[in-house]
Design a protein around this motif. Structure first.
Motif, mmCIF file in Angstrom:
data_model
loop_
_atom_site.group_PDB
_atom_site.id
_atom_site.type_symbol
_atom_site.label_atom_id
_atom_site.label_comp_id
_atom_site.label_asym_id
_atom_site.label_seq_id
_atom_site.Cartn_x
_atom_site.Cartn_y
_atom_site.Cartn_z
ATOM 1 N N LYS A 9 61.086 40.033 38.678
ATOM 2 C CA LYS A 9 62.437 39.852 38.158
ATOM 3 C C LYS A 9 63.073 41.218 37.874
ATOM 4 O O LYS A 9 62.418 42.157 37.437
ATOM 5 C CB LYS A 9 62.410 39.024 36.879
ATOM 6 C CG LYS A 9 61.917 37.590 37.065
ATOM 7 C CD LYS A 9 62.827 36.782 37.973
ATOM 8 C CE LYS A 9 62.409 35.306 38.002
ATOM 9 N NZ LYS A 9 63.202 34.523 38.960
ATOM 10 N N SER A 10 64.366 41.296 38.089
ATOM 11 C CA SER A 10 65.076 42.564 37.914
ATOM 12 C C SER A 10 65.292 42.862 36.433
ATOM 13 O O SER A 10 65.261 41.965 35.582
ATOM 14 C CB SER A 10 66.426 42.523 38.626
ATOM 15 O OG SER A 10 67.306 41.643 37.932
ATOM 16 N N ILE A 11 65.567 44.114 36.131
ATOM 17 C CA ILE A 11 65.857 44.518 34.767
ATOM 18 C C ILE A 11 67.073 43.756 34.237
ATOM 19 O O ILE A 11 67.091 43.345 33.064
ATOM 20 C CB ILE A 11 66.063 46.053 34.678
ATOM 21 C CG1 ILE A 11 66.387 46.495 33.250
ATOM 22 C CG2 ILE A 11 67.142 46.530 35.636
ATOM 23 C CD1 ILE A 11 65.276 46.349 32.253
ATOM 24 N N GLU A 19 69.214 39.650 30.580
ATOM 25 C CA GLU A 19 70.063 38.472 30.424
ATOM 26 C C GLU A 19 69.313 37.314 29.758
ATOM 27 O O GLU A 19 69.893 36.515 29.031
ATOM 28 C CB GLU A 19 70.591 38.018 31.789
ATOM 29 C CG GLU A 19 71.638 38.945 32.384
ATOM 30 C CD GLU A 19 71.942 38.600 33.832
ATOM 31 O OE1 GLU A 19 72.905 39.182 34.375
ATOM 32 O OE2 GLU A 19 71.231 37.749 34.424
ATOM 33 N N HIS A 20 68.008 37.233 30.042
ATOM 34 C CA HIS A 20 67.197 36.112 29.543
ATOM 35 C C HIS A 20 66.211 36.544 28.449
ATOM 36 O O HIS A 20 65.279 35.810 28.131
ATOM 37 C CB HIS A 20 66.428 35.478 30.706
ATOM 38 C CG HIS A 20 67.313 34.870 31.751
ATOM 39 N ND1 HIS A 20 67.887 35.618 32.764
ATOM 40 C CD2 HIS A 20 67.739 33.601 31.916
ATOM 41 C CE1 HIS A 20 68.608 34.822 33.526
ATOM 42 N NE2 HIS A 20 68.548 33.596 33.037
ATOM 43 N N LEU A 21 66.428 37.697 27.864
ATOM 44 C CA LEU A 21 65.477 38.269 26.909
ATOM 45 C C LEU A 21 65.139 37.345 25.732
ATOM 46 O O LEU A 21 63.987 37.323 25.280
ATOM 47 C CB LEU A 21 66.009 39.610 26.405
ATOM 48 C CG LEU A 21 65.008 40.536 25.709
ATOM 49 C CD1 LEU A 21 63.806 40.828 26.587
ATOM 50 C CD2 LEU A 21 65.691 41.835 25.313
ATOM 51 N N TRP A 43 56.606 37.150 29.957
ATOM 52 C CA TRP A 43 56.553 38.485 30.556
ATOM 53 C C TRP A 43 55.651 38.520 31.783
ATOM 54 O O TRP A 43 55.961 39.191 32.779
ATOM 55 C CB TRP A 43 56.100 39.510 29.517
ATOM 56 C CG TRP A 43 57.228 39.968 28.653
ATOM 57 C CD1 TRP A 43 57.497 39.594 27.370
ATOM 58 C CD2 TRP A 43 58.280 40.857 29.041
ATOM 59 N NE1 TRP A 43 58.652 40.193 26.933
ATOM 60 C CE2 TRP A 43 59.147 40.980 27.929
ATOM 61 C CE3 TRP A 43 58.580 41.556 30.199
ATOM 62 C CZ2 TRP A 43 60.288 41.787 27.951
ATOM 63 C CZ3 TRP A 43 59.715 42.358 30.227
ATOM 64 C CH2 TRP A 43 60.554 42.466 29.127
ATOM 65 N N GLN A 44 54.544 37.818 31.744
ATOM 66 C CA GLN A 44 53.675 37.805 32.922
ATOM 67 C C GLN A 44 54.389 37.177 34.111
ATOM 68 O O GLN A 44 54.278 37.666 35.235
ATOM 69 C CB GLN A 44 52.377 37.066 32.609
ATOM 70 C CG GLN A 44 51.453 37.866 31.712
ATOM 71 C CD GLN A 44 50.064 37.270 31.624
ATOM 72 O OE1 GLN A 44 49.905 36.088 31.417
ATOM 73 N NE2 GLN A 44 49.055 38.110 31.763
ATOM 74 N N THR A 61 58.356 46.370 35.970
ATOM 75 C CA THR A 61 56.928 46.628 36.215
ATOM 76 C C THR A 61 56.097 46.606 34.946
ATOM 77 O O THR A 61 54.875 46.486 35.017
ATOM 78 C CB THR A 61 56.746 47.991 36.889
ATOM 79 O OG1 THR A 61 57.354 49.013 36.071
ATOM 80 C CG2 THR A 61 57.400 48.004 38.270
ATOM 81 N N GLY A 62 56.734 46.735 33.777
ATOM 82 C CA GLY A 62 55.964 46.716 32.546
ATOM 83 C C GLY A 62 56.850 46.830 31.324
ATOM 84 O O GLY A 62 58.042 47.141 31.420
#
Length: 446
Positions: free
Chosen positions: A393-395, A400-402, A385-386, A371-372
């Protein structure tokens, strides 16, 4: 041909003027008492610090306005006769309009402190404020800055570049704790003090004392302590600049009330930018949002509305950015300074041992959707991020894609492995594995 008049030459008003010119041939007049030409308000601090000249803050050459048939009138508006469609100005004949856009901006808040009218006491919002600050800080030794927000820390940095001792009064127990969660607030608090600012938390201003010449000479705190000061920078927020409209037929509250199409209660009168209060704010947004990019979006929207397009104001996922001295701050989505008591939202926080870098990700308990986020000292890509927040998308997916979100230069050290390692240590049941590399960004998101 309609005559469209815009009051205010900030980002909202000028964006509206440019979009209106792109879409049609109406006569356009922009009225402002502040400056002859539009400039980047966020760059004022760099002019004071000697990193820019004022001319460098103007995005357009002076000939741009004539070439694009946008008339500029520098004058002070005294009042508006909405019944007769007339704008009354100091030293000028009344200006008539067919369509009026109010983009009159904000003004710094003052809270009635004794002595606040003294020379050397001021806020920082406009170009005249910058000019006053140049005069008010010449050859001084000590300054006090009141208010722990973004303008307050900018004032501290500006004054320090002139060799002026700064005492920073913050009402909260740590810097900007009304916005930042505890860990980020404490990190920035430490950073401010490391830059030789005398940061006084849990401290409020009581009064400002005359030095005998009509200028500030000291301040008194609510604790009774007296501090020497030849300049007081007031940074306790801003309010819509609408005093001259209060006794008019225009409906106002804290700001000018508008609907989702930026229409006021009066026909052919619109309001945009810092002066606006949304009757029904978009989802996850506040009724008043005094942010540069929201003014720009409102300017684009109102031009389309005036030209009969079926659009509404849609600012999208919230974001903001700032600098705390040399630490960059970014936030996307919703990150309150505390979690809801009903446990519907969870948070993950990582901070580098050196205490200069941090990342927070908030996500829903029920479906794990992000959520943020907040980040300090690690540049992130807004588009990534938007998209992640909009798509829910899940945490786990985000972590995983950070690397895809990392915007730091290529040879900067990366921290994704450490961040994921901390998450796995706190959530050992299903460990996250990094799947993306930073270099994949252009292929996936371009």
């Amino acid at each position: 041909m309609r005559h469209i008049v815009i009051l205010g030459n900030g980002i909202a008003g000028i964006t509206a003027a440019r979009e209106l010119r792109k879409q049609g041939d109406d006569r356009i007049t922009v009225i402002s008492a502040e400056t002859d030409h539009f400039f980047s308000r966020t760059a004022l601090m760099y002019v004071y610090m000697g990193q820019l000249e004022f001319n460098h803050t103007k995005p357009y050459e002076d000939w741009f306005w004539t070439k694009n048939r946008i008339e500029l009138l520098r004058t002070q508006v005294t009042d508006i006769d909405f019944d007769r469609h007339l704008i009354n100005c100091e030293g000028n004949a009344p200006v008539s309009y067919d369509v009026l856009i109010l983009a009159v901006g904000s003004k710094p808040n003052f809270f009635g402190w004794p002595g606040q009218e003294l020379r050397g006491v001021q806020g920082l919002y406009s170009k005249p404020d910058l000019d006053r600050m140049e005069a008010n800080t010449k050859d001084i030794r000590q300054a006090v800055v009141v208010g722990g927000g973004l303008i307050g820390i900018e004032l501290c940095e500006m004054l320090l570049t002139r060799g002026i001792q700064v005492t920073f009064l913050v009402r909260e127990n740590s810097f900007w704790s009304s916005v930042l969660p505890t860990e980020e607030s404490l990190l920035v608090t430490r950073h401010i003090r490391e830059h030789h600012v005398d940061l006084r938390t849990g401290t409020e201003l009581a009064s400002i004392i005359d030095d005998g010449s009509g200028r500030v000479g000291s301040v008194v705190l609510t604790s009774g302590e007296t501090l020497p000061a030849q300049f007081v920078g007031v940074a306790v927020g801003v309010s819509p600049n609408i005093d001259f409209l209060k006794d008019s037929p225009l409906e106002t509250d804290r700001g000018i009330l508008v609907n989702e199409r930026l229409e006021t209660n009066l026909p052919n009168v619109y309001a945009i930018g810092d002066c606006v209060q949304h009757r029904t704010p978009p989802a996850c947004r506040k009724p008043l949002e005094q942010i540069w990019y929201t003014g720009q979006i409102m300017g684009e929207t109102v031009a389309s509305v005036i030209n009969q397009q079926r659009v509404t104001y849609q600012p999208g996922v919230f974001f903001n950015s700032a600098k705390f001295f040399d630490i960059e701050y970014q936030t996307y989505g919703t990150v309150a300074n505390f979690l809801p008591k009903d446990d519907t939202e969870q948070t993950f926080y990582w901070e580098h041992p050196a205490g200069k870098l941090a990342l927070r990700i908030n996500y829903r308990q029920q479906d794990q959707a992000v959520t943020g986020m907040n980040t300090l000292g690690i540049r992130q890509r807004q588009a990534v991020w938007q998209q992640w927040i909009e798509e829910g998308k899940s945490i786990r997916y985000v972590l995983e894609h950070l690397p895809l979100a990392n915007f730091d230069p290529e040879f900067f050290r990366q921290y994704e492995a450490e961040i994921v390692g901390k998450f796995n240590a706190e959530n050992p049941g299903q460990p996250v594995t990094l799947k993306a590399k930073k270099g994949l960004f252009n292929r996936i998101f371009s």
